[in-house]
Design a protein around this motif. Sequence first.
Motif, mmCIF file in Angstrom:
data_model
loop_
_atom_site.group_PDB
_atom_site.id
_atom_site.type_symbol
_atom_site.label_atom_id
_atom_site.label_comp_id
_atom_site.label_asym_id
_atom_site.label_seq_id
_atom_site.Cartn_x
_atom_site.Cartn_y
_atom_site.Cartn_z
ATOM 1 N N THR A 99 16.957 3.496 -3.570
ATOM 2 C CA THR A 99 17.467 2.718 -2.435
ATOM 3 C C THR A 99 17.190 1.256 -2.708
ATOM 4 N N GLY A 100 17.841 0.401 -1.911
ATOM 5 C CA GLY A 100 17.578 -1.032 -2.054
ATOM 6 C C GLY A 100 18.273 -1.608 -3.282
ATOM 7 N N ASP A 101 17.907 -2.853 -3.600
ATOM 8 C CA ASP A 101 18.606 -3.592 -4.653
ATOM 9 C C ASP A 101 17.926 -3.472 -6.003
ATOM 10 N N ALA A 102 16.646 -3.129 -6.011
ATOM 11 C CA ALA A 102 15.932 -3.015 -7.278
ATOM 12 C C ALA A 102 14.808 -2.027 -7.092
ATOM 13 N N ARG A 103 14.275 -1.576 -8.210
ATOM 14 C CA ARG A 103 13.259 -0.543 -8.139
ATOM 15 C C ARG A 103 12.106 -0.898 -9.068
ATOM 16 N N ILE A 104 10.899 -0.885 -8.537
ATOM 17 C CA ILE A 104 9.726 -1.271 -9.321
ATOM 18 C C ILE A 104 8.755 -0.098 -9.366
ATOM 19 N N GLY A 105 8.315 0.278 -10.557
ATOM 20 C CA GLY A 105 7.361 1.375 -10.681
ATOM 21 C C GLY A 105 5.975 0.866 -11.013
ATOM 22 N N PHE A 106 4.965 1.465 -10.403
ATOM 23 C CA PHE A 106 3.575 1.112 -10.705
ATOM 24 C C PHE A 106 3.028 2.144 -11.672
ATOM 25 N N VAL A 107 2.685 1.716 -12.884
ATOM 26 C CA VAL A 107 2.156 2.640 -13.877
ATOM 27 C C VAL A 107 0.718 2.253 -14.162
ATOM 28 N N GLY A 108 -0.138 3.244 -14.363
ATOM 29 C CA GLY A 108 -1.517 2.911 -14.714
ATOM 30 C C GLY A 108 -2.353 4.163 -14.798
ATOM 31 N N PHE A 109 -3.576 3.987 -15.270
ATOM 32 C CA PHE A 109 -4.494 5.115 -15.312
ATOM 33 C C PHE A 109 -4.948 5.453 -13.894
ATOM 34 N N PRO A 110 -5.555 6.620 -13.701
ATOM 35 C CA PRO A 110 -6.042 6.958 -12.359
ATOM 36 C C PRO A 110 -7.092 5.955 -11.890
ATOM 37 N N THR A 124 -5.728 10.977 -7.124
ATOM 38 C CA THR A 124 -5.518 11.184 -5.691
ATOM 39 C C THR A 124 -4.026 11.359 -5.415
ATOM 40 N N THR A 125 -3.210 10.498 -6.062
ATOM 41 C CA THR A 125 -1.757 10.567 -5.877
ATOM 42 C C THR A 125 -1.204 11.634 -6.811
ATOM 43 N N LEU A 126 -0.464 12.592 -6.265
ATOM 44 C CA LEU A 126 0.027 13.681 -7.111
ATOM 45 C C LEU A 126 1.533 13.646 -7.327
ATOM 46 N N THR A 127 2.287 13.071 -6.379
ATOM 47 C CA THR A 127 3.722 12.899 -6.640
ATOM 48 C C THR A 127 4.065 11.435 -6.379
ATOM 49 N N THR A 128 5.346 11.112 -6.539
ATOM 50 C CA THR A 128 5.765 9.721 -6.350
ATOM 51 C C THR A 128 5.757 9.351 -4.871
ATOM 52 N N VAL A 129 5.138 8.226 -4.552
ATOM 53 C CA VAL A 129 5.154 7.750 -3.157
ATOM 54 C C VAL A 129 6.000 6.485 -3.098
ATOM 55 N N PRO A 130 7.132 6.502 -2.361
ATOM 56 C CA PRO A 130 7.974 5.309 -2.313
ATOM 57 C C PRO A 130 7.607 4.393 -1.147
ATOM 58 N N GLY A 131 7.866 3.124 -1.332
ATOM 59 C CA GLY A 131 7.723 2.159 -0.241
ATOM 60 C C GLY A 131 8.783 1.097 -0.437
ATOM 61 N N VAL A 132 9.146 0.373 0.617
ATOM 62 C CA VAL A 132 10.181 -0.661 0.488
ATOM 63 C C VAL A 132 9.644 -1.969 1.047
ATOM 64 N N ILE A 133 9.844 -3.059 0.287
ATOM 65 C CA ILE A 133 9.528 -4.373 0.853
ATOM 66 C C ILE A 133 10.801 -5.203 0.892
ATOM 67 N N LEU A 150 7.554 2.138 -6.232
ATOM 68 C CA LEU A 150 7.175 3.526 -6.441
ATOM 69 C C LEU A 150 5.742 3.589 -6.951
ATOM 70 N N ASP A 151 4.896 4.282 -6.210
ATOM 71 C CA ASP A 151 3.535 4.511 -6.683
ATOM 72 C C ASP A 151 3.546 5.807 -7.477
ATOM 73 N N LEU A 152 3.435 5.698 -8.801
ATOM 74 C CA LEU A 152 3.498 6.892 -9.650
ATOM 75 C C LEU A 152 2.085 7.433 -9.870
ATOM 76 N N PRO A 153 1.950 8.736 -10.085
ATOM 77 C CA PRO A 153 0.621 9.285 -10.346
ATOM 78 C C PRO A 153 0.007 8.687 -11.611
#
Length: 366
Positions: A61-72, A96-105, A115-118
Amino acid sequence: MSLLAKIAEIENEMARTQKNKATAHHLGLLKARLAKLRRELITPKGGGGGGPGEGFDVAKTGDARIGFVGFPSVGKSTLLSNLAGVYSEVAAYEFTTLTTVPGVIRYKGAKIQLLDLPGIIEGAKDGKGRGRQVIAVARTCNLILIVLDVLKPLGHKKLIEHELEGFGIRLNKQPPNIGYKRKDKGGINFTATCVQSELDGDTVKSILAEYKIHNADITLRGDCTADDLIDVVEGNRVYLPCIYVLNKIDQISIEELDIIYKVPHCVPISAHHRWNFDDLLEKMWDYLKLVRIYTKPKGQLPDYTSPVVLPDDHTAVEDFCLKIHKTLIKEFKYALVWGASVKHNPQKVGKDHVMDDEDVIQLVKK
């Protein structure tokens, strides 16, 4: 012999081989073999599909998509919930996060999906943990934020980059300037427009032979490596901009912060205390390269509250029409544009006119 064992064997042989002109040919072959095995890992051959798994990917959704990648436990979820006001579960244990959690700003009128990725673990590209799905979602983003813990950044940065590279994601790079065209007959035509330090005709032929390609035109328009050639032949590489977000800066001294500020593509923040968020948002906007176009109904003032947002390589009037609705281009007669892209305001333009950021447009239908 399993795929992972084969990959490990080739990696060991590459580590053992000295790098010089005599071995370049051999190393190129090994790299090509490695790339093929990696591809099989990502997309297993055949096999009936398993049942539908848990929904992992999220509708775009929205105009662009940003993913957060990192170690736990580097603060991805805290960052998301403080940026977007979405509650992503936060706890003091890893994973703690097990699936993708979306948010929109909303930022500068554009809707940006976060997108908060596990958490990724070492060996994700070989299918460990949820790594494969995480990186598959990361491939669909327009920008990747690699979230690092400021106390142990460099080791993590190298590992994550290695995992993403293994999945065909290239960070902050341009696609290699190589012309590649398959054909039915005529052998391999190899031309280089400048001096090559690594590739020569034989190496190119042997790499292509590894892919069972015996007829092709290859043009090298820069000093290219074997990896660049393999990327072009594989053809499934994504080139994404990336920002390194160094979290938890409340735990270091000012002097260390000054050093960190000089690292390229890097933003130090504290997700918990909400420090330096505006700097991060500004950098995200720069890297996303979005263009805002304001609309003006006839006889009214332009609507500056909700722009139509386009990527900067598709900003023609035609792209603007398609973004609104695909039937609009059929009724399109001409457009009036105000702004930096025209010589005088308003200017009458056709559908091929390319617009700049914050132009105002009024469409005239047939």
